[in-house]
Structure formats: structure tokens, C-alpha cells
Design a protein around this motif. Sequence first.
Motif, PDB file in Angstrom:
ATOM      1  N   MET A   1     101.298  19.813  23.746  1.00  0.00           N
ATOM      2  CA  MET A   1     101.485  20.119  25.159  1.00  0.00           C
ATOM      3  C   MET A   1     102.833  19.600  25.662  1.00  0.00           C
ATOM      4  N   ILE A   2     103.181  18.389  25.228  1.00  0.00           N
ATOM      5  CA  ILE A   2     104.466  17.807  25.642  1.00  0.00           C
ATOM      6  C   ILE A   2     105.627  18.700  25.196  1.00  0.00           C
ATOM      7  N   LEU A   3     105.598  19.124  23.925  1.00  0.00           N
ATOM      8  CA  LEU A   3     106.689  19.944  23.397  1.00  0.00           C
ATOM      9  C   LEU A   3     106.721  21.314  24.065  1.00  0.00           C
ATOM     10  N   ALA A   4     105.542  21.919  24.291  1.00  0.00           N
ATOM     11  CA  ALA A   4     105.485  23.242  24.903  1.00  0.00           C
ATOM     12  C   ALA A   4     106.011  23.212  26.337  1.00  0.00           C
ATOM     13  N   VAL A   5     105.566  22.227  27.124  1.00  0.00           N
ATOM     14  CA  VAL A   5     106.036  22.111  28.515  1.00  0.00           C
ATOM     15  C   VAL A   5     107.539  21.826  28.539  1.00  0.00           C
ATOM     16  N   GLY A   6     107.997  20.978  27.627  1.00  0.00           N
ATOM     17  CA  GLY A   6     109.428  20.675  27.561  1.00  0.00           C
ATOM     18  C   GLY A   6     110.275  21.889  27.265  1.00  0.00           C
ATOM     19  N   ARG A   7     109.830  22.739  26.311  1.00  0.00           N
ATOM     20  CA  ARG A   7     110.590  23.957  25.978  1.00  0.00           C
ATOM     21  C   ARG A   7     110.590  24.933  27.144  1.00  0.00           C
ATOM     22  N   ALA A   8     109.432  25.059  27.816  1.00  0.00           N
ATOM     23  CA  ALA A   8     109.365  25.973  28.962  1.00  0.00           C
ATOM     24  C   ALA A   8     110.298  25.516  30.084  1.00  0.00           C
ATOM     25  N   LEU A   9     110.278  24.217  30.382  1.00  0.00           N
ATOM     26  CA  LEU A   9     111.177  23.694  31.411  1.00  0.00           C
ATOM     27  C   LEU A   9     112.636  23.850  31.002  1.00  0.00           C
ATOM     28  N   ALA A  10     112.910  23.688  29.691  1.00  0.00           N
ATOM     29  CA  ALA A  10     114.290  23.816  29.217  1.00  0.00           C
ATOM     30  C   ALA A  10     114.834  25.208  29.473  1.00  0.00           C
ATOM     31  N   GLU A  11     113.997  26.234  29.285  1.00  0.00           N
ATOM     32  CA  GLU A  11     114.447  27.606  29.543  1.00  0.00           C
ATOM     33  C   GLU A  11     114.782  27.806  31.011  1.00  0.00           C
ATOM     34  N   VAL A  12     113.951  27.268  31.881  1.00  0.00           N
ATOM     35  CA  VAL A  12     114.206  27.383  33.317  1.00  0.00           C
ATOM     36  C   VAL A  12     115.477  26.626  33.702  1.00  0.00           C
ATOM     37  N   ILE A  13     115.591  25.395  33.215  1.00  0.00           N
ATOM     38  CA  ILE A  13     116.733  24.558  33.550  1.00  0.00           C
ATOM     39  C   ILE A  13     118.031  25.182  33.039  1.00  0.00           C
ATOM     40  N   ARG A  14     117.996  25.728  31.821  1.00  0.00           N
ATOM     41  CA  ARG A  14     119.197  26.334  31.246  1.00  0.00           C
ATOM     42  C   ARG A  14     119.671  27.516  32.092  1.00  0.00           C
ATOM     43  N   ARG A  15     118.737  28.315  32.589  1.00  0.00           N
ATOM     44  CA  ARG A  15     119.096  29.467  33.420  1.00  0.00           C
ATOM     45  C   ARG A  15     119.702  29.029  34.748  1.00  0.00           C
ATOM     46  N   LEU A  16     119.387  27.812  35.164  1.00  0.00           N
ATOM     47  CA  LEU A  16     119.959  27.282  36.413  1.00  0.00           C
ATOM     48  C   LEU A  16     121.309  26.610  36.179  1.00  0.00           C
ATOM     49  N   GLY A  17     121.800  26.649  34.928  1.00  0.00           N
ATOM     50  CA  GLY A  17     123.091  26.056  34.612  1.00  0.00           C
ATOM     51  C   GLY A  17     123.069  24.545  34.507  1.00  0.00           C
ATOM     52  N   GLN A  18     121.894  23.984  34.206  1.00  0.00           N
ATOM     53  CA  GLN A  18     121.761  22.534  34.108  1.00  0.00           C
ATOM     54  C   GLN A  18     121.568  22.126  32.649  1.00  0.00           C
ATOM     55  N   PRO A  19     121.936  20.886  32.284  1.00  0.00           N
ATOM     56  CA  PRO A  19     121.743  20.419  30.908  1.00  0.00           C
ATOM     57  C   PRO A  19     120.262  20.277  30.577  1.00  0.00           C
ATOM     58  N   VAL A  20     119.922  20.524  29.314  1.00  0.00           N
ATOM     59  CA  VAL A  20     118.526  20.498  28.876  1.00  0.00           C
ATOM     60  C   VAL A  20     117.898  19.127  29.063  1.00  0.00           C
ATOM     61  N   VAL A  21     118.723  18.064  29.055  1.00  0.00           N
ATOM     62  CA  VAL A  21     118.173  16.718  29.190  1.00  0.00           C
ATOM     63  C   VAL A  21     117.381  16.563  30.485  1.00  0.00           C
ATOM     64  N   ILE A  22     117.734  17.330  31.520  1.00  0.00           N
ATOM     65  CA  ILE A  22     116.991  17.254  32.778  1.00  0.00           C
ATOM     66  C   ILE A  22     115.570  17.759  32.565  1.00  0.00           C
ATOM     67  N   ALA A  23     115.425  18.834  31.772  1.00  0.00           N
ATOM     68  CA  ALA A  23     114.085  19.337  31.468  1.00  0.00           C
ATOM     69  C   ALA A  23     113.289  18.299  30.689  1.00  0.00           C
ATOM     70  N   GLU A  24     113.943  17.626  29.753  1.00  0.00           N
ATOM     71  CA  GLU A  24     113.258  16.610  28.961  1.00  0.00           C
ATOM     72  C   GLU A  24     112.791  15.453  29.844  1.00  0.00           C
ATOM     73  N   MET A  25     113.646  15.049  30.788  1.00  0.00           N
ATOM     74  CA  MET A  25     113.268  13.976  31.690  1.00  0.00           C
ATOM     75  C   MET A  25     112.133  14.409  32.614  1.00  0.00           C
ATOM     76  N   LEU A  26     112.169  15.682  33.041  1.00  0.00           N
ATOM     77  CA  LEU A  26     111.146  16.170  33.962  1.00  0.00           C
ATOM     78  C   LEU A  26     109.793  16.359  33.297  1.00  0.00           C
TER      79      LEU A  26
END
Length: 418
Positions: A1-26
Motif C-alpha cells: 500500500m505504501i509503495l502504491a500510494v507513493g507511485r500514484a502521488l508521484a505521478e500527480v506531483i510530477r505533472r504539477l512540475g514538482q520533485p518526486v520527493v514531495i510525493a514520497e514525503m506526502l
Amino acid sequence: MILAVGRALAEVIRRLGQPVVIAEMLTGFVLGPAALGELFPQWIGAVFPVSGIGGLQALGEIGLALFMFVVGAELCLPSSAPRGARLASTLVGTLSIAVPALLALAIAPLLFSYAPVGVAFWPFALFFSLAMATTAVPVMAHMLKERGQVNSDAGMISLSAATLGDVFVWLSLPLVLGIAKAKTDLAGATGTIMGLLVLVAIAMLLVRPLVATRWSRAPAGKVGMGTIGALLAGALTFAAITDWLGLHSVFGALLFGLCLPRDKRLLAALEDAILPISALVLLPCFFAVAGLNTTGDGFRGVGPVLILVLMVAIIGKLAGGAMGAKLAGRSWQTAVSVGVLMNTRGMMELVVLKIGYDAGLLSGTQFSMIFIMAIVTTAMTNPLLNLIDRFLRQPEPIGLHAASGSSDVADTTDIEPA
């Protein structure tokens, strides 16, 4: 679940022009008590059963130790940068630590009212100042690489200054933890500091020359699995020693990384061997456990204090970085860009926070406030740089040439130990 949620957030964050680390922190924040726990409190026990937290924390700590080992191996300064760039980096590095640290000391009495019972003021205040002065070199480097500005004047100055700042923070943190421990166990704190000094001496006087000698005899262009395995064993041994000394394991892993030669081949081999499993599998466990320290209650009734923490963090880094660059003769565009870049905190801030929380220096409320500050300041960087490029763009004299009087652009591939 942790990895799946992290990857999903990473896709959203990347489209917003933000670094993936923000998705990992979130990820930890979203799955923790502050978000999931507020919306569906009955799910928290199912997602994070008490019996599994210890194992998750162990995986996260190993991943963090391996990551910090690679950070220690990467930690370096440009050796052939022009004198003007080195002066600018020194000024920026000094002021981007001093200004936010002093502002943090000024508001520390207000935040101290939320501190855990039994924590003395000065250990908390010193730790809080270091936390506010932290900058994330890996996240900054990734942003600059994506923007094609690694070799720009602002990029080189910021990276070098942030490296200086990281060295200062990681050298100071063990001392602050020792001071905190001395309040309750003076003999234990003395033993911890003395043990750390002995370990540093062994690392610099014995391990570093030994590793350099063995590396010089290695076949050119080859880094075998035997070499990687030996270095991993050394990093985890140092991590275990600092953990045994009563400090966090990251200090030992980082120290062993500093013992390695500054060699591109070795660094590339370490990144290929370690980062896939560490960054993609183990570190998300660390973020998840960190997210469990944030609570919805931690944000109730602290709105004005949270805003004050954000203002101090942002103003301190922007002002300190920009002042340093202006004192070195840079244009306003470069100076403001440097200030914005120095405000990038990313994962390094979360690592510092977790160390303070585990040491009992921070309460859940304080952790939550500074956690939000780390996300906000990191997310600000790219949008602010875009605004600067749009509204403050002006021709630099000759980039680095103007400061150095040299016709050769600094070669950042030549590096020396920090």
C-alpha cells in the motif's frame, strides 16, 4: 500500500512540475493519523498494525542508512571553481545558516511551549535552529538538472553553499544530541561524544587511507560486487556503532561515505547497486513511519504558530542566500535565485526531524508543524524560479567569467572532499 500510494502521488506531483520527493514525503502524511486517521480512523489499525510498526521502522532505518551512505560518498565541492564563485558559495553558505538559525532562536521560546515534558530549552532551541537551517542538496541538484541549470552561476553557488551547510548541520547535530543527553546523563553524554570523536579519528586517519589505497589498486573501469559488498558492510558497521553510542545510525553511515574516494566510477556503481532498493523500497518505509508522527491534533489551534514557522523558514533562507550572493557581487536575478534554491529542504529536513523526534526533543505537534514547513518550502522552489526567469531575467555579465576574470568555465566534474 505504501509503495502504491507513493507511485500514484508521484505521478500527480510530477505533472504539477514538482520533485518526486514531495510525493514520497506526502505518502506517510496521507496514510498517517493526520489524513487517513482523521477521515477513516478505523482504518489506521488495519493499515499500520502495532505488531508491524517495528519491522517497518527497521526497514526504513536500513534504507535511510544506505541512502545517507551514498550522500556521504557524493558530498563534495567543486575544486576548480573560480575564486569569485568560491567566495560567493562561502558567503551564501554562512548566511543561509546564520540568518534562519538566529530567527529560529528568536521564536524558539514560543515553540518551546509545545515541547515534550522534561526537555530543556537550549537543547530544543539549538536543534530547532539547525532544523530551520537545513537545505537538501540531492533535491536541489535534481531540480537544477531538470532545469538545465546545474552549471549556471546560481546553480554552482547554491550547490556548493548547500554542501557547506549540510556539512555544518551533520557535524553539529551529534553535539546537540550530546548536550540534550547531558541534561539527564552527563556521564553517558561524555561517553557518547568521546566515542564519536574516536570513531571520526579512526575513519579519517585509518579507514579513509585504507579505502583509497585499495581503490587505487582496483582494475580500471570495474567495480565488482565484492567491492560493493565490502563497502556496504563498512557503512552498516559504522551505522551500528553510532547507534550503539546513543546517536542515530545515519551519522555512522554518512561518516563512512565521507571516507570514500571522490571518484565518478565508484559513485555511479554505488548508486546503481544501492539506490534502486533503498530509494524505491526501503525509504518509503521510513517516510511512512515518519508520517505516523504527524497527527490531526497537532494542527488544531496552532495556525498562527505554523504561519510564523513558515515565515521564519522562508524569509531566513531567502534573505540569507540572497544577501550572500549580493555581497559577492552577483546580480539581483542570481541573488534571488540562490535564495530560492537555498530554501529547498526536501528529505534532508525530514531526516533531521526524525532524529530529533526519536531523541525526544520534539513533540508530535512540533514535528507536524516543521514537517509541513519542509513540504511547503520545497514545493515553492520551482514555481518561484519560474517567476524569476520570467520577470527578473537579465543578461549576466559573462556568468562565472565576470567573477573570476578567467576565460574557462568552471569544470564541476573536478571535485574534492568536503
